[in-house]
Design a protein around this motif. Sequence first.
Motif, PDB file in Angstrom:
ATOM      1  N   CYS A 127       0.948  -1.266  -0.104  1.00  0.00           N
ATOM      2  CA  CYS A 127       0.301   0.207   0.174  1.00  0.00           C
ATOM      3  C   CYS A 127       0.580   0.900  -0.042  1.00  0.00           C
ATOM      4  O   CYS A 127       1.697   1.064   0.657  1.00  0.00           O
ATOM      5  CB  CYS A 127      -0.967   0.090   1.379  1.00  0.00           C
ATOM      6  SG  CYS A 127      -2.026   1.497   1.491  1.00  0.00           S
ATOM      7  N   CYS A 150      -0.424   3.254   4.198  1.00  0.00           N
ATOM      8  CA  CYS A 150      -0.066   2.450   5.023  1.00  0.00           C
ATOM      9  C   CYS A 150       1.130   1.352   4.553  1.00  0.00           C
ATOM     10  O   CYS A 150       2.245   0.900   5.995  1.00  0.00           O
ATOM     11  CB  CYS A 150      -1.340   1.827   6.024  1.00  0.00           C
ATOM     12  SG  CYS A 150      -1.879   0.110   4.636  1.00  0.00           S
ATOM     13  N   CYS A 184      -4.379  -0.309  -0.229  1.00  0.00           N
ATOM     14  CA  CYS A 184      -5.576  -1.556   0.193  1.00  0.00           C
ATOM     15  C   CYS A 184      -6.891  -1.088   0.472  1.00  0.00           C
ATOM     16  O   CYS A 184      -7.335  -2.108   0.282  1.00  0.00           O
ATOM     17  CB  CYS A 184      -4.765  -1.987   1.179  1.00  0.00           C
ATOM     18  SG  CYS A 184      -4.695  -1.024   2.896  1.00  0.00           S
ATOM     19  N   CYS A 227      -6.924   3.904   3.213  1.00  0.00           N
ATOM     20  CA  CYS A 227      -5.811   4.499   2.441  1.00  0.00           C
ATOM     21  C   CYS A 227      -5.713   5.228   1.632  1.00  0.00           C
ATOM     22  O   CYS A 227      -5.681   6.698   1.480  1.00  0.00           O
ATOM     23  CB  CYS A 227      -4.978   3.560   2.014  1.00  0.00           C
ATOM     24  SG  CYS A 227      -4.571   2.541   4.207  1.00  0.00           S
TER      25      CYS A 227
HETATM   26 ZN   LIG Z   1      -3.089   1.033   3.113  1.00  0.00          ZN
END
Ligand SMILES: [Zn+2]
Length: 67
Positions: A7, A10, A33, A37
């Motif tokens: 991701c 994150c 993801c 996010c």
């Molecule tokens: Zn993420």
Amino acid sequence: MPRKVSCSFCGDPIAPGTGLIFVRKDGVIYNFCTHKCERNMVGLNRKPRKVKWTEEYRKEKALRTKK
Ligand SMILES: [Zn+2]
């Protein structure tokens, strides 16, 4: 073969076939993801190192506390 991606916000690994891809107007590609996010990066314009639940933040913190 699907590439293994993590991701963009994150830092969590994204399983092939899941998550979402966001392409910015200038051609920069982000992999997210979850919508959480995506919203933080695109909608709220937050920086990963300022947000506590990201990998980037944990890395920063580890560096800071080492000294
Ligand atoms: Zn993420």
